[in-house]
Motif scaffolding. Sequence first.
Motif, mmCIF file in Angstrom:
data_model
loop_
_atom_site.group_PDB
_atom_site.id
_atom_site.type_symbol
_atom_site.label_atom_id
_atom_site.label_comp_id
_atom_site.label_asym_id
_atom_site.label_seq_id
_atom_site.Cartn_x
_atom_site.Cartn_y
_atom_site.Cartn_z
ATOM 1 N N CYS A 431 94.477 75.161 -20.050
ATOM 2 C CA CYS A 431 95.491 75.118 -21.104
ATOM 3 C C CYS A 431 95.133 74.399 -22.337
ATOM 4 N N GLU A 433 92.704 72.989 -23.352
ATOM 5 C CA GLU A 433 91.443 73.033 -23.909
ATOM 6 C C GLU A 433 90.682 71.672 -23.909
ATOM 7 N N PHE A 487 85.250 80.819 -26.347
ATOM 8 C CA PHE A 487 85.560 82.155 -26.145
ATOM 9 C C PHE A 487 87.080 82.348 -25.621
ATOM 10 N N GLY A 488 87.570 81.206 -25.418
ATOM 11 C CA GLY A 488 89.002 81.201 -25.141
ATOM 12 C C GLY A 488 89.151 80.107 -23.814
ATOM 13 N N TRP A 489 90.357 79.844 -23.589
ATOM 14 C CA TRP A 489 91.082 79.092 -22.562
ATOM 15 C C TRP A 489 90.894 79.531 -21.225
ATOM 16 N N THR A 490 90.673 80.760 -20.873
ATOM 17 C CA THR A 490 91.035 81.189 -19.611
ATOM 18 C C THR A 490 89.881 81.079 -18.737
ATOM 19 N N HIS A 495 94.361 83.143 -14.953
ATOM 20 C CA HIS A 495 94.797 83.103 -16.609
ATOM 21 C C HIS A 495 94.665 84.209 -17.209
ATOM 22 N N ARG A 496 93.657 85.054 -16.749
ATOM 23 C CA ARG A 496 93.335 86.527 -17.513
ATOM 24 C C ARG A 496 94.387 87.330 -17.309
ATOM 25 N N LYS A 500 101.186 87.753 -21.515
ATOM 26 C CA LYS A 500 101.067 87.030 -22.717
ATOM 27 C C LYS A 500 102.327 86.032 -23.104
ATOM 28 N N ARG A 530 101.120 76.606 -23.016
ATOM 29 C CA ARG A 530 100.225 76.606 -24.157
ATOM 30 C C ARG A 530 100.917 76.637 -25.466
ATOM 31 N N PRO A 538 99.648 84.632 -28.511
ATOM 32 C CA PRO A 538 99.241 85.663 -28.952
ATOM 33 C C PRO A 538 100.143 86.828 -29.255
#
Length: 539
Positions: A431, A433, A487-490, A495-496, A500, A530, A538
């Motif tokens: 989260c 990063e 490509f993202g934090w997930t 996470h995915r 949201k 986040r 998002p």
Amino acid sequence: MSGWLADVLGGYLDNVTEREFDATFLTLLRATQFHDIHQLHGAYEFGKDFIAKRDGQQWAFQTKAGDINMASWRQVRPQVEEMLWNDTAHPAFDVVAKRKPVLVTTGRLVGGAAAEAQQYATTLAKRSAPRGLLATLFRRGVEPAFEVWDRETLLAALALQPDISFNGWDEAHLLNLLGLLADIGRRNVSARTYERTSRQWPRSDLPRTALATALAAHRLQEANRLDLACVAVLTLTRAAAVELHDGPGDNAEETMDVARTLFDTYSTSLMGQAEPLMADPKQLFGASNELLGSVTYPIRCSVLCESMGMLGLLRQEQQRQEDAAVIAESLAAFVSAQPGASHPISDRWAASLVPSAILLHRYQPDALVPWLELVVAWICDHHFRAPGLASVSSDPADEIRQLLGDPYDHVEVDKRTQSLLATTVLDLASCLELPDFFRDAFNDFAAVDIAFPVLEPLDEEGQYWIGDTGVIGEPNVAFDEHHDFAFGWTTGVHHRRAPKDYALQRAGRTWELLAIGTLLRDRHFLPATRELAGFAVPA
């Protein structure tokens, strides 16, 4: 039953501190149909602790705790004068409307103070008689007379006002409250038992629940359990969150503000109490001279980390960044100085890592990874050389047995491979990063065969309760060791598939969602982490 309640309320007013009383007074104002209420405590209150409107009038309140004698009255009188004459307060303060100043005290005016206050009010009334154009220009319709709300006034309001009186509860709920207060007096309450008890508060009855929480939290403060007073406040946050979940509601929002006020009071007191000991591990270890200091010391450290993290993030949510930065600086110094801050004794204390890590990420990033690296080492040591740490649902005896019992043949300790602590560390690394730290931590955990349990909250009412629907459990969630953070934090499958955002986030109450996770201990809300850490939500 009414006699018991009168004694409880009277005892509360006799002993409550001024800042503790703030939340109760807010609840009382709302229950008595005041609106546009603002709390103004601070260097620039100009005699007005609270302002509010009712009956087309602008009310101003100066609140005090305890009896007011002649000497105290002479100190308070300039504040009464400021309520009467000073128009500076808040953008919502109506300087044209008829003004009603009130001196509020949880005690009484004693000695000569009562007569002096009465004479002062009479003199002001005589001075305020209309005298032509000059009065019109300078007084603008303000009538300089003030009221005194003392202990008896407050006691009658709390006991009899329909929206807040406990007479509105049935016998079962009253006995539940009185039993809880008695258990606190017997020191027979823990965070777990309080959370369970709070589930029985009646739904959609937030003003009375707020008053019950204030009474219980005050009793816990008197019992020197400021940590549990904070837990009590978080249960009030949950009660309001449940009501808010189905849609907007002023009552729920107002109750959340009351809970914030209470949490501020008790967490600030907790930090102040510990502040002289925070730089010295030996002093903090021996603070209470406990037999099991090797257990209570790291618990004390986890509690303080959690409290500082939660309070600092509350300051952030209130747009008080300078205050948040000061708390974060204290937290960074604490985790650097205290070994116990990186030694959570069981999975139950994984929840303490979340607010602390977010606050450090925002204000003291250089202190974050070194602290979390020590946490990783602690977890790995206990899963390699020892049988692991206790689960989040373990009772205190099991926590101690799992932590200390392995070297003793007569103590049966089962090997645990699951670690919610490890899951939480990897979630935070993702989260926030921190790619290098994530990979190092994952490899360390994998080297000692740790499994990663997770409880995923859905955006349903069950997210606020233990043992309810609305959550998905998985005993060993998969993380991608080689995840490319470009490509993202997930990094994990959970996470995915996480929402949201959650209902409380959409209502602008992200801090409250963090509070729910802190209360329940077995889950945290990734989108809230986040958002509080400063990452964009998002669309």
